[in-house]
Design a protein around this motif. Structure first.
Motif, short mmCIF file in Angstrom:
data_model
loop_
_atom_site.label_atom_id
_atom_site.label_comp_id
_atom_site.label_asym_id
_atom_site.label_seq_id
_atom_site.Cartn_x
_atom_site.Cartn_y
_atom_site.Cartn_z
N HIS A 181 37.07 32.26 38.22
CA HIS A 181 37.85 33.35 37.62
C HIS A 181 39.34 33.08 37.77
N ALA A 182 39.74 32.51 38.90
CA ALA A 182 41.15 32.16 39.09
C ALA A 182 41.59 31.11 38.07
N ARG A 183 40.71 30.16 37.80
CA ARG A 183 41.02 29.15 36.78
C ARG A 183 41.14 29.79 35.40
N LEU A 184 40.24 30.73 35.11
CA LEU A 184 40.30 31.43 33.82
C LEU A 184 41.60 32.23 33.72
N ALA A 185 42.02 32.86 34.81
CA ALA A 185 43.25 33.65 34.79
C ALA A 185 44.46 32.78 34.47
N ALA A 186 44.44 31.54 34.94
CA ALA A 186 45.54 30.62 34.66
C ALA A 186 45.51 30.15 33.21
N ALA A 187 44.30 29.95 32.67
CA ALA A 187 44.17 29.41 31.32
C ALA A 187 44.25 30.49 30.25
N ASP A 188 43.77 31.69 30.59
CA ASP A 188 43.70 32.77 29.59
C ASP A 188 43.75 34.10 30.32
N PRO A 189 44.95 34.59 30.65
CA PRO A 189 45.07 35.84 31.42
C PRO A 189 44.37 37.02 30.77
N ALA A 190 44.42 37.11 29.44
CA ALA A 190 43.78 38.25 28.76
C ALA A 190 42.28 38.24 28.98
N ALA A 191 41.68 37.06 28.94
CA ALA A 191 40.23 36.96 29.17
C ALA A 191 39.89 37.35 30.61
N ALA A 192 40.75 36.95 31.55
CA ALA A 192 40.50 37.26 32.96
C ALA A 192 40.57 38.76 33.21
N VAL A 193 41.41 39.46 32.47
CA VAL A 193 41.48 40.92 32.59
C VAL A 193 40.20 41.55 32.07
N ALA A 194 39.67 41.00 30.98
CA ALA A 194 38.51 41.60 30.34
C ALA A 194 37.20 41.29 31.04
N ILE A 195 37.15 40.22 31.85
CA ILE A 195 35.90 39.78 32.48
C ILE A 195 35.97 40.02 33.98
N LEU A 196 34.99 40.72 34.51
CA LEU A 196 34.96 40.98 35.95
C LEU A 196 34.90 39.67 36.74
N PRO A 197 35.61 39.59 37.87
CA PRO A 197 35.56 38.37 38.69
C PRO A 197 34.16 38.02 39.17
N SER A 198 33.28 39.01 39.23
CA SER A 198 31.91 38.77 39.69
C SER A 198 30.97 38.31 38.58
N ASN A 199 31.43 38.37 37.33
CA ASN A 199 30.56 38.05 36.20
C ASN A 199 30.60 36.55 35.92
N GLY A 200 29.89 35.79 36.75
CA GLY A 200 29.92 34.33 36.63
C GLY A 200 29.48 33.82 35.28
N ARG A 201 28.47 34.47 34.68
CA ARG A 201 27.97 33.99 33.39
C ARG A 201 29.04 34.04 32.32
#
Length: 317
Positions: free
Chosen positions: A145-165
């Motif tokens: 999730h931290a990697r996603l936040a760096a690559a796409d902050p908007a997606a990281a906001v929309a996806i829960l950190p616990s939602n691995g899938r």
């Protein structure tokens, strides 16, 4: 107040917003007044047997209004937005062909957009997916999730950190396309819409919404959510990569596994549901097409009356 069906210029009415805001009841009332039918856009209500924990309306609560896309998938099946899109479009097109107004109801933002907007979903790459899933299994969802936040902050906001899938899927799309995951979504404007859609957002002040969530979780426990999860566990819930992560179900499965007690499972469900509701609100607030029903409007029957006014105004334009 007249309940005559508005002009067919309003093809689809969508009732959106955070969990516990009152979307389901409003959707039923609007469908009744419109002579329409409800199409579910809650990703977890697609699963058979997941009733109490998803606040799925019972037959009496539906008031005789037909509901589509409830109880579609087995709990072991992995959710697919692309498959939901196919099912939702089929249901919507069928209702329109019959001259009935589809009322799309749910808080799963991507599912709502998949139903009414021109979204195309990138394919998958088994090697990229396997690599990400191996990392998820080894390190957990936090680093991904931290990697996603760096690559796409908007997606990281929309996806829960616990939602691995979902995190894995977002990172896979980024790897395959070289673009942010959210860049795959067209801008929320009328040109991207498949149908002429009126989106109504149910806005509840945060303190009240938090209280509603706590009360809802308490009612779910009293209604037998632990027993429901036990039954579904026997039916393969733990094998389901999507269903096992649902709010309440995930926490109870952890409790059954001895990670914490029942009281903690309930507290964790309240906490994660409140956090999820904030993410839902953020998602829908980004879409300027949503007409928000707020303040005194959230008190029934004022909510239904104001929503009905907006439907009629939209039909007249």
């Amino acid at each position: 107040m007249s309940s005559a069906t508005p002009s067919p210029q309003v093809q689809v009415v969508a009732v959106v917003g955070p969990t516990a805001a009152g979307k389901s009841d409003l959707g039923v009332e609007l469908a009744r007044r419109l002579g329409g039918e409800v199409v579910n856009a809650d990703s977890m209500q697609l699963y058979r047997g997941m009733d109490i924990g998803t606040a799925k309306l019972g037959a009496e609560e539906r008031g005789g209004v037909p509901h589509h896309l409830l109880d579609v998938w087995d709990v072991r099946e992995t959710a697919s937005v692309a498959e939901y899109q196919r099912l939702a479009r089929t249901a919507i097109d069928g209702l329109l062909a019959e001259g009935r107004v589809p009322v799309l109801v749910g808080g799963s933002g991507l599912y709502v957009r998949a139903a009414v907007d021109r979204l195309e979903f990138p394919g998958t790459d088994p090697e990229v997916r396997a690599e990400l899933e191996a990392e998820l299994a080894a390190r957990g969802s936090g680093p991904l999730h931290a990697r996603l936040a760096a690559a796409d902050p908007a997606a990281a906001v929309a996806i829960l950190p616990s939602n691995g899938r979902r995190i894995v899927r977002a990172l896979e799309v980024i790897a395959l396309t070289g673009r942010p995951f959210t860049a795959q979504l067209p801008g929320p404007d009328e040109e991207q819409s498949v149908y002429r859609t009126l989106q109504l957002g149910v806005d509840v002040a945060r303190p009240e919404l938090d209280a509603r969530i706590t009360a809802r979780v308490d009612r779910m426990w009293e209604a037998g959510l632990p027993e429901e999860v036990r039954r579904l566990e026997q039916a393969g819930l733990r094998e389901g990569r999507t269903a096992s992560r649902a709010l309440g179900y995930q926490q109870l499965l952890a409790s059954f596994a001895g990670e914490y007690d029942d009281a903690t499972a309930r507290e964790e469900t309240v906490r994660t549901t409140r956090r999820f509701a904030r993410r839902q609100d953020t998602w829908f607030r980004r879409d300027g097409r949503v007409h928000w029903l707020s303040g005194a409007d959230v008190d029934r029957p004022k909510l239904a009356d104001r929503a009905w006014e907006l439907v009629r105004e939209s039909a007249a334009r």
